[in-house]
Every structure is written in structure tokens, then in C-alpha cells.
Scaffold this motif. Sequence first.
Motif, PDB file in Angstrom:
ATOM      1  N   ALA A 171       0.834  -1.203   0.000  1.00  0.00           N
ATOM      2  CA  ALA A 171       0.000   0.000   0.000  1.00  0.00           C
ATOM      3  C   ALA A 171       0.870   1.255   0.000  1.00  0.00           C
ATOM      4  O   ALA A 171       0.554   2.241  -0.675  1.00  0.00           O
ATOM      5  CB  ALA A 171      -0.930  -0.009   1.206  1.00  0.00           C
ATOM      6  N   HIS A 172       1.983   1.229   0.731  1.00  0.00           N
ATOM      7  CA  HIS A 172       2.894   2.382   0.773  1.00  0.00           C
ATOM      8  C   HIS A 172       3.420   2.697  -0.626  1.00  0.00           C
ATOM      9  O   HIS A 172       3.403   3.861  -1.060  1.00  0.00           O
ATOM     10  CB  HIS A 172       4.058   2.101   1.719  1.00  0.00           C
ATOM     11  N   ILE A 174       2.159   1.894  -3.551  1.00  0.00           N
ATOM     12  CA  ILE A 174       1.059   2.334  -4.431  1.00  0.00           C
ATOM     13  C   ILE A 174       0.680   3.779  -4.142  1.00  0.00           C
ATOM     14  O   ILE A 174       0.501   4.593  -5.059  1.00  0.00           O
ATOM     15  CB  ILE A 174      -0.158   1.394  -4.266  1.00  0.00           C
ATOM     16  N   ASN A 175       0.564   4.110  -2.864  1.00  0.00           N
ATOM     17  CA  ASN A 175       0.131   5.462  -2.499  1.00  0.00           C
ATOM     18  C   ASN A 175       1.207   6.509  -2.761  1.00  0.00           C
ATOM     19  O   ASN A 175       0.916   7.606  -3.240  1.00  0.00           O
ATOM     20  CB  ASN A 175      -0.274   5.495  -1.019  1.00  0.00           C
ATOM     21  N   GLU A 178       1.278   7.382  -6.333  1.00  0.00           N
ATOM     22  CA  GLU A 178       0.001   7.955  -6.773  1.00  0.00           C
ATOM     23  C   GLU A 178      -0.565   7.262  -8.012  1.00  0.00           C
ATOM     24  O   GLU A 178      -1.033   7.909  -8.942  1.00  0.00           O
ATOM     25  CB  GLU A 178       0.160   9.464  -7.048  1.00  0.00           C
ATOM     26  N   SER A 180      -3.129   4.885 -10.272  1.00  0.00           N
ATOM     27  CA  SER A 180      -4.539   4.498 -10.351  1.00  0.00           C
ATOM     28  C   SER A 180      -4.689   3.117 -10.985  1.00  0.00           C
ATOM     29  O   SER A 180      -5.753   2.502 -10.882  1.00  0.00           O
ATOM     30  CB  SER A 180      -5.327   5.533 -11.170  1.00  0.00           C
ATOM     31  N   ARG A 198      -6.864   0.706   1.590  1.00  0.00           N
ATOM     32  CA  ARG A 198      -5.762   1.614   1.950  1.00  0.00           C
ATOM     33  C   ARG A 198      -5.239   2.397   0.749  1.00  0.00           C
ATOM     34  O   ARG A 198      -4.314   3.196   0.886  1.00  0.00           O
ATOM     35  CB  ARG A 198      -4.596   0.820   2.546  1.00  0.00           C
ATOM     36  N   THR A 199      -5.750   2.104  -0.443  1.00  0.00           N
ATOM     37  CA  THR A 199      -5.216   2.742  -1.672  1.00  0.00           C
ATOM     38  C   THR A 199      -6.358   3.421  -2.430  1.00  0.00           C
ATOM     39  O   THR A 199      -6.842   2.911  -3.445  1.00  0.00           O
ATOM     40  CB  THR A 199      -4.534   1.686  -2.563  1.00  0.00           C
ATOM     41  N   ARG A 201      -6.668   5.852  -4.496  1.00  0.00           N
ATOM     42  CA  ARG A 201      -6.538   6.312  -5.890  1.00  0.00           C
ATOM     43  C   ARG A 201      -6.732   5.187  -6.911  1.00  0.00           C
ATOM     44  O   ARG A 201      -7.027   5.449  -8.076  1.00  0.00           O
ATOM     45  CB  ARG A 201      -5.160   6.940  -6.111  1.00  0.00           C
ATOM     46  N   VAL A 202      -6.546   3.946  -6.504  1.00  0.00           N
ATOM     47  CA  VAL A 202      -6.601   2.837  -7.460  1.00  0.00           C
ATOM     48  C   VAL A 202      -8.030   2.627  -7.947  1.00  0.00           C
ATOM     49  O   VAL A 202      -8.958   2.471  -7.152  1.00  0.00           O
ATOM     50  CB  VAL A 202      -6.069   1.530  -6.819  1.00  0.00           C
TER      51      VAL A 202
END
Length: 569
Positions: A171-172, A174-175, A178, A180, A198-199, A201-202
Motif C-alpha cells: 500500500a505504501h 502504491i500510495n 500515486e 490508479s 488503503r489505496t 486512488r486505485v
Amino acid sequence: MEVSAHLTYIIGHLHLNKGRFGRSEHARIIEANDDSVTVRSVSTPCDLHLRLVRDGVTSMESMLRAAAARWQSRRCLGTRTVLSEEDEPQPNGRVFKKYRMGDYVWRTYTDVEQEARQFGAGLRSLGAEPRQNVVMFAETRAEWMLAAHGCFTQSIPVVTIYATLGDEAIAHGINETEVSTVITTHELLPKFKKILARTPRVDTIIFMEDQLKTTPRDGFKEGIRIVAYKEVLDMGKQCKIESVPPAPGDTAIVMYTSGSTGVPKGVVLSHRNMVATLKAFADAMPIREADVLMGFLPLAHVFELLAESLCLIGGVPIGYSTPLTMLDSSSKIMKGTMGDATILKPTCITTVPLIMDRISKGITDKVSRSGPFASAFFKWAYAYKQGWMRRGYDTPILNLVVFKKVRALLGGRVRLMISGGAPLAPDTHAQVRLCLCCDVVAGYGLTETTSCATVMDPLDRSTGRVGAPTTGTDIKLVNWVEGNYRVTNTPYRQGEVVIGGDSVAEGYYKNPDKTREEFIDIEGRRWFRSGDIAELHHDGCIKIIGESRISEGFRNHPEIYYDNTHNAI
């Protein structure tokens, strides 16, 4: 006694392998003072390196284009067919699921380039944009490489995350980047039912299909598109989106490293960095057109990605495998079905010390179970061959009579094993090289240097060292006074390893303070402070002698390279 010794020599030897010790000088000092010493390779660019320059290869996109133009209908990427998964009763009464497997199915170079472009166009039709990050969270397979090159055709940076990391680290990554869009596999897709919370934007997940099983797409957070890899290809075939070739300075990869402490760091690797390592590897690793590589290490590790990329441009087919199916004895291979290595018969294998240690242990265990006479004979043959190899000779008859069965474990044709990722134990290095009758080449590098720094000469018979600087790379040893590692020490100069060249990364993603701390530009050349301590030998090769960052990461996170539950050897 003299006649007996002469007969023994004739039985063991057919010829002298001239030049088995390689060159007497691999690198030379170009600058030295009381605080530091800098060494540079004495090698000259090989034909493949020169061809990369001649063909104008400045990015991974242009590399694949040049490879496809040259090799066209030659085999490129191979995938083993899984015919069925069946129950296999064990002698203890338990029942395990095993694969019945068929042959390798190959994509040609033309197929690979076309499929990559279709995937890239399909990504764009799903909303991805040039220079907008996409996450790759998948095990090693042909579609991993195809999807990555699809991204390169559209100047889309690929964020690689190890498939074995925990949910928080995933998750870190991916976030922080940024993203999607996430590209994953059938096996890993269920993990996202939890991670998506936790993500935020995806909104799109692309999965690579399983050969046998249908992938459920229900149970995900509302508003998430779940799209199959082949569906993305179909979109790419139908749309009219043109390629957007990247510039050399554009980001190719943001590669997350576990490190030994703290959250994973994203290392920003440009197309320039990757092409620089390609050229260096071309000079250091002698591949041949008749070679076949077995790929199974994580492509999320820069060492495997660049080794396979070297094969792509060099016309070497890559057959994919997994620790579950690699050997006839691997845990998912049904009795009577051959493992991947037996079918593929690779000549080159990339590996890491953890797997080399397993191979070494497998050899030792096999010998110990062979009975007292066979065991004693093997030990004699081992010591005999080891003694003559030190003198520069080979023992082809012993290779055929004694070591042939050991070689057969990996298909019987392996001539080159390339080990990276951590220090290789000298005993393991010597045993695998001797028993598998192949060159075992160790190297040193970090994600921050696009896996490039030093590589052993294949003819170097020593162990415990990591070779000399690759072409285009300078190695500087700098005094580390606190540990009394100084370049004025004798008999060997010692110090912290600082690596310079075009393979040195752009820095850490969204971490300018850490980037300034470890990267520096001096007179147009980029340098990285490795934190590792080494000594410089008289032939220009180095030996890592201090606790290294990369070995700490390997010891603390061996699952990055190998899942202990797979029991490959």
C-alpha cells in the motif's frame, strides 16, 4: 607409482584449457591520493555493446525495437504449458495437487514487440497517460516482461513492488507513487480485496490469467475495474493510439527496495541508467546466440530485469520457470512429468546465493545417500578435479563419468551461472562450479546503481571476490577512518565503495534529503555512496569485506528472492 600417476592424469585429462585464469589485469588505477583511489576497467566494448550504440539504442523502447528488427522470427519468450492439476497420492497416504505439464510455447521477437505495443495502447485506452506511474505487482512470467515493455512504448514508468512484501509495504508503494492502475496476476489478485481499502486512488486492476483456473472478479470495492491481460491486448488492437517513445532521461522504473530497516524506498531508474547497465553487462557476460536462459528470479529485482534484457537484445531465448516446477523433483511436478530445466535445457541461469546454497546442499545430500563406495569415489573425484582446476586444467572424462548426473539436475547444458543479490560463499562458489562443470560468475551492484558495479571475469578461478568495475563504471574507495579502512592500508587498499557512472540512479522517489545524502554529481559524473567496505586487489578486482547494505537486506528479507515454502532443491 610413476606409471600409475601418469595413467590417472590421462584418465582425468584430455586437454589443457588455455587461459583458464583470464587476464592478469582487469582494471587499473586512474586516480589516487591519501584519501581515495579510483579504478576503471581495462576492457573494451564488445560487438553487442557497439551494436547498441550503432543502432541508436537510448531507451528500453528502442532496445526492444532494435532486437525485434534484428531477430524477428527467432524464439524470444517461452512459457511452459500446464495441461492439468491432479491429485497425486503420496506413500504416507496424503494427497497433493500436482501439475501435469507439456512443452514450452514460444513467442517470437516479432510477436513480443507487437504484443508489447498492443498492451501499451490498451493501457492508454483504459486511461493511463504518458509519465503517469503504473504499479507492477506480479510474479516472474512472460507477461510481466511484455506488460513492462508495453508501458515503455507509451513512456509510462513502471513501479515494481516485490510480490512477497506485506500489505502495508504494498500500500505504501502504491500510495507514494500515486497510481490508479495496478498490474497483477490471478494468484495475487485476491490480496487487493484488503489492500484497496488503503489505496484510494486505485480504480483499475489488470490481472494476468491462470492457464487452468477462471479468475473471480467479484467481492472488490465498488467502482474498481477488474480487467484481464488479454482484454487489454484486445483494446490495444482496436484503438488507434500511437506510441510515445521515451527520452533517455525519462523514468523507466521506480523500483522499491526493502532495505534492512524502515519503509521501502523507491529508486528512480531512467532509461539512460538501464541502457548503461545493458552495455556494461554485454561486455561482462559472454552470451552466445545458441544460449537459452531459464528465468525464475523476481523481475521486480533490477538484477534479473537487466540480465533478461541483455538476453533480449542478444537474441537469447528466455524460458520461464518457477521454484515449484523447475526440477523433476520440484514440489508441483507430477510423477512421470519432467521439470522445466529438463525440458528447456538452459545454458545460462541467473541466481542468488540462497539458491546456490540450496543447490550445494542438494549435491552434498545426494552424495551422502549414495553409499560408502560411491561417496568415497565422488569425494576423490572432487578433490582431484579441484586440484587440477587450480592449475588451469579441466577433467572432461571425470565430468562425463562422475559429474554428469549432477549436471542433469539443471538440464545438463548449463555453462554459465550468474550470481548476484548478496555475497556468495567461497565454498558454495567452488562446489557448484566444479560439480556442474560451468562458469559461476559473481557480481556486485545495488538497485541504486541499476545492479551494475562489478562483475567477475568468467575465467577468473578465484572465489570470495566480486570482480572488477564494468565498462562505463568507476569504483572509488574512500577512507572510512572510524573503522580504520584506509586506501593507504597494506597489503590491500581498503575503503568505502563509491560507484560512479551512467548506471547510477536518479535518486529516491519523493525523498530529496536521502537522495542528497547518498548521491552526488561531480564534474558531470553521478556517484552513489554504497555504505559497503571493500579491498582492492592488485589485478583491479575488489572483495567486499564489510557489512554491506545489500547483504543486510538479503539476510533480513530472503523471501524477496525465494519463498522457503517452495523447496526448489
